[in-house]
Design an enzyme around this catalytic site. Structure first.
Site, mmCIF file in Angstrom:
data_model
loop_
_atom_site.group_PDB
_atom_site.id
_atom_site.type_symbol
_atom_site.label_atom_id
_atom_site.label_comp_id
_atom_site.label_asym_id
_atom_site.label_seq_id
_atom_site.Cartn_x
_atom_site.Cartn_y
_atom_site.Cartn_z
ATOM 1 C CD GLN A 165 21.867 -11.792 -33.794
ATOM 2 O OE1 GLN A 165 22.628 -12.665 -33.379
ATOM 3 N NE2 GLN A 165 21.177 -11.007 -32.989
ATOM 4 C CE1 TYR A 224 21.987 0.197 -26.307
ATOM 5 C CE2 TYR A 224 19.651 -0.323 -26.314
ATOM 6 C CZ TYR A 224 20.759 0.191 -25.669
ATOM 7 O OH TYR A 224 20.638 0.692 -24.394
ATOM 8 C CD GLU A 270 25.050 0.274 -33.458
ATOM 9 O OE1 GLU A 270 26.162 0.225 -32.906
ATOM 10 O OE2 GLU A 270 24.073 -0.404 -33.080
ATOM 11 C CG ASP A 300 19.466 -6.988 -30.214
ATOM 12 O OD1 ASP A 300 19.911 -7.471 -29.159
ATOM 13 O OD2 ASP A 300 19.591 -7.546 -31.329
ATOM 14 C CB CYS A 333 22.755 -12.238 -26.632
ATOM 15 S SG CYS A 333 23.870 -10.885 -26.200
#
Length: 282
Positions: free
Chosen positions: A114, A143, A164, A212, A239
């Site tokens: 982030q 993720y 991931e 995410d 997001c």
């Protein structure tokens, strides 16, 4: 500083249509809590310049923080993305450290982390509060990136499994788990949807799923597999509210939304991150 350096030398910039030129991107990543800065100069291989004087100029700048690495990334791909055909370390190291919620994270140029560290602490604290009691529970972090959520949850969980697709991020996640003395985390390199499909075939149980996904959201196959393994709770971080709303629509048959909390991760823009808690209908 970088612009002035190359203007003085009449270096060329990259033309996206003709695919000719030298300068492509300047990627600077700075850790808010440690102040460490990683500078990545991205160029093609079409010209050669002595970059060491530039490195010394950058190191002499009055910056808020400390440059710990200066990299020259050579990218000859036609796509307008930051990628590496070759990476040269001109100074220091090819990574930097950031700290979140008392944990330390090693971050390399292409691993996701982030960009707003202070906002990320709010985001992850909210997600942790949403899931509630995690003792003796198995948690999936899908993720998972560099494993931030996984490591924040690991101290209060039985086991955390992070999945991931980005191999560099997985390698960073394993290093970070070692840095923070986390022994109950396992990271898997692969597609989260394929991983879930395999779990559905084995009919194994999982207590909590954190997800995410990228801005495009999750695939239909991923969501269907999620419905098959039927975790008790799902914490969905996004997001992009539009794709998140689409995915929640697919989950509402078996799950109910208990809470929604937006987090302003991108101040002075219209973008937000949203954390949603879903619980399985009995």
């Amino acid at each position: 500083c970088v612009l002035a350096y190359f203007k003085e030398r009449n270096a060329s910039y990259y033309h996206k249509i003709s695919h000719e030129g030298y300068l492509r991107h300047l990627l600077v990543r700075r850790a808010e809590n440690t102040g460490e800065i990683l500078v990545n100069l991205v160029t093609t291989s079409q010209e050669e310049w002595d970059l060491m004087p530039l490195v010394q100029e950058v190191l002499g700048l009055p910056l808020e923080g400390k440059v710990v690495g200066f990299l020259h990334i050579i990218n000859d791909s036609l796509a307008d993305v930051v990628k590496s055909d070759e990476t040269k370390v001109l100074y220091g190291q090819d990574y930097f450290y950031e700290e979140l919620l008392g944990l330390k994270f090693k971050i390399t140029p292409f691993s996701f982390f982030q960009t707003n560290s202070l906002g990320a602490e709010v985001l992850y604290s909210t997600a942790r509060e949403f899931v509630g009691e995690t003792k003796d529970r198995t948690i999936f972090d899908l993720y998972s990136g560099t494993g931030t959520i996984a490591q924040i949850l690991a101290p209060v969980a039985k086991e955390v499994i992070g999945v991931e697709l980005n191999g560099e991020a997985v390698r960073d996640a394993k290093v970070n788990a070692h840095l923070n003395n986390m022994n109950n985390i396992r990271f898997v390199e692969g597609d989260a949807g394929v991983f879930l499909e395999g779990m559905a075939d084995r009919e194994e149980t999982v207590d909590v799923v954190f997800m995410d996904p990228p801005r495009s959201g999750s695939s239909e196959a991923f969501l269907q597999s999620l419905l098959v393994i039927r975790p008790k709770k799902i914490v969905y971080i996004s997001c992009e509210p539009q794709t998140q709303a689409r995915d929640l629509q697919a989950l509402k048959k078996d799950y109910k939304i208990e809470a929604i909390q937006p987090v302003d991760m991108f101040p002075m823009t219209e973008k937000i991150e949203t954390v949603v808690l879903l619980t399985r209908k009995e």
